[in-house]
Design an enzyme around this catalytic site. Structure first.
Site, PDB file in Angstrom:
ATOM      1  N   HIS A  29       2.750   3.339  -9.118  1.00 51.21           N
ATOM      2  CA  HIS A  29       2.561   1.895  -9.319  1.00 51.21           C
ATOM      3  C   HIS A  29       3.765   1.285 -10.031  1.00 51.21           C
ATOM      4  CE1 HIS A  29      -1.377   2.142  -7.670  1.00 51.21           C
ATOM      5  NE2 HIS A  29      -1.922   2.777  -8.683  1.00 51.21           N
ATOM      6  N   ASP A  52       0.834  -1.209   0.000  1.00 52.45           N
ATOM      7  CA  ASP A  52       0.000   0.000   0.000  1.00 52.45           C
ATOM      8  C   ASP A  52       0.868   1.257   0.000  1.00 52.45           C
ATOM      9  OD1 ASP A  52      -2.274   1.537   0.071  1.00 52.45           O
ATOM     10  OD2 ASP A  52      -2.701   1.188   2.183  1.00 52.45           O
ATOM     11  N   LEU A  80      10.777 -20.714  -4.245  1.00 53.52           N
ATOM     12  CA  LEU A  80       9.831 -19.812  -3.582  1.00 53.52           C
ATOM     13  C   LEU A  80       8.507 -19.903  -4.325  1.00 53.52           C
ATOM     14  CD1 LEU A  80       9.152 -17.225  -1.825  1.00 53.52           C
ATOM     15  CD2 LEU A  80      10.058 -15.891  -3.735  1.00 53.52           C
TER      16      LEU A  80
HETATM   17  C1  FPP Z   1      -1.769   0.358  -3.298  1.00 52.74           C
HETATM   18  O1  FPP Z   1      -1.345   1.656  -3.526  1.00 52.74           O
HETATM   19  C2  FPP Z   1      -1.365  -0.562  -4.324  1.00 52.74           C
HETATM   20  C3  FPP Z   1      -2.198  -1.132  -5.244  1.00 52.74           C
HETATM   21  C4  FPP Z   1      -3.615  -0.802  -5.448  1.00 52.74           C
HETATM   22  C5  FPP Z   1      -1.758  -2.173  -6.126  1.00 52.74           C
HETATM   23  C6  FPP Z   1      -0.386  -2.733  -5.867  1.00 52.74           C
HETATM   24  C7  FPP Z   1       0.237  -2.832  -7.160  1.00 52.74           C
HETATM   25  C8  FPP Z   1       1.559  -2.806  -7.426  1.00 52.74           C
HETATM   26  C9  FPP Z   1       2.634  -2.808  -6.427  1.00 52.74           C
HETATM   27  C10 FPP Z   1       1.982  -2.755  -8.804  1.00 52.74           C
HETATM   28  C11 FPP Z   1       1.313  -3.760  -9.653  1.00 52.74           C
HETATM   29  C12 FPP Z   1       1.944  -5.079  -9.574  1.00 52.74           C
HETATM   30  C13 FPP Z   1       1.448  -6.089 -10.268  1.00 52.74           C
HETATM   31  C14 FPP Z   1       2.141  -7.404 -10.325  1.00 52.74           C
HETATM   32  C15 FPP Z   1       0.182  -5.878 -10.978  1.00 52.74           C
HETATM   33  P1  FPP Z   1      -2.476   2.764  -3.542  1.00 52.74           P
HETATM   34  O2  FPP Z   1      -2.697   3.144  -4.960  1.00 52.74           O
HETATM   35  O3  FPP Z   1      -3.684   2.297  -2.829  1.00 52.74           O
HETATM   36  O4  FPP Z   1      -1.763   3.893  -2.745  1.00 52.74           O
HETATM   37  P2  FPP Z   1      -2.462   5.039  -1.915  1.00 52.74           P
HETATM   38  O5  FPP Z   1      -3.247   4.373  -0.810  1.00 52.74           O
HETATM   39  O6  FPP Z   1      -1.298   5.826  -1.395  1.00 52.74           O
HETATM   40  O7  FPP Z   1      -3.324   5.813  -2.856  1.00 52.74           O
END
Ligand code: FPP
Length: 253
Positions: A44, A27, A138
């Site tokens: 991202h 997150d 893994l």
């Molecule tokens: C949360 O950050 C993250 C996500 C919604 C997705 C996690 C995705 C990745 C790490 C990249 C994608 C990887 C793959 C393999 C698809 P947020 O956008 O909720 O952050 P915020 O809460 O600060 O807005």
């Protein structure tokens, strides 16, 4: 030496035993980006780099199972452009990184509802699982279009169909049987669940499997997560006493 004085050479930190299964809620990509005046998409993209580093570190540390929350069933409510970005990143992650994951003997598994996904994404996820199925170092479990309540509801629906068909009696529906009908019933429950970015909740992630997991919340935004942060969370896990509802302390690994 006074009671409070520290020895001049503190003993080195003992190497720790890796938890068998670590699950991560990645997150904070958006907040990481906005703190730098960058787009959420860039956050991202940097999140995928942190993911690469974390998978490598997990293998080196000796973790056997690593589950990552990549796209939640609730993420569909984000703006279409962000959904496109996340789908594009998954496509690129599989296309660019699958060969290396396979070379490093990583077995890829996917949990979540695959039927509602774009057929190309489904094909890539199937291909990643198929190519790596015999790997033994893994296991990387990618939770994609995943929601824990939806997973439990799918298990309940499968069992209800078997009851209706007369194959099992309602009294046979035990916690074990529900567990055996989840998306990846052969995997052990997570010992440790880490959430980055300072939020302290599970957000519909592995609700069934988390019954006895240790939860560690770290303030780091996901793009800044690295091996040191993973080791820090594991050190915190080792400070916990796991009792699984009983009296005797047990280690999870
Ligand atoms: C949360 O950050 C993250 C996500 C919604 C997705 C996690 C995705 C990745 C790490 C990249 C994608 C990887 C793959 C393999 C698809 P947020 O956008 O909720 O952050 P915020 O809460 O600060 O807005």
């Amino acid at each position: 030496m006074s009671r409070l004085a520290m020895p001049s050479n503190p003993p080195p930190i003992q190497p720790f035993e890796a938890p068998r299964h670590v699950a991560i809620i990645m997150d904070g990509n958006g907040r990481w980006a906005s703190a730098r005046g960058l787009t959420r998409g860039e956050g991202h993209r940097r999140g995928v780099e942190a993911l690469r580093k974390t998978v490598r570190a997990a293998g080196e540390i000796g973790i056997s199972y690593l589950t990552i929350f990549s796209f939640s069933a609730e993420n569909w409510s984000r703006p279409p452009s962000e959904i496109r970005d996340l789908m594009g990143l998954l496509r690129r992650f599989i296309r660019n990184d699958l060969a290396e994951l396979h070379q490093n003997r990583v077995k890829v598994r996917v949990i979540g509802e695959r039927n509602d996904l774009d057929p190309e994404i489904r094909r890539l996820l199937d291909e990643a699982e198929e190519l790596t199925r015999n790997n033994d170092k893994l296991t990387l479990i990618v939770a994609f279009n995943y929601g824990a309540r939806q997973e439990i509801a799918r298990a309940a629906a499968k069992l209800a169909a078997r009851v209706r068909a007369g194959e099992i009696d309602p009294s046979a529906v035990t916690a074990d049987l529900i567990g055996q009908n989840l998306d990846a019933p052969d995997l052990p429950d997570p010992d440790l669940i880490i959430r980055t970015s300072g939020e302290q909740r599970l957000s519909n992630f592995l609700l069934w499997q988390a019954a006895y997991s240790e939860l560690v919340f770290v303030p780091t935004y996901w793009p800044d997560f690295d091996r040191a942060a993973l080791e820090g969370a594991i050190a915190e896990y080792h400070r916990r006493e796991r009792r699984f509802g009983g009296l005797i302390a047990q280690t999870g690994s």
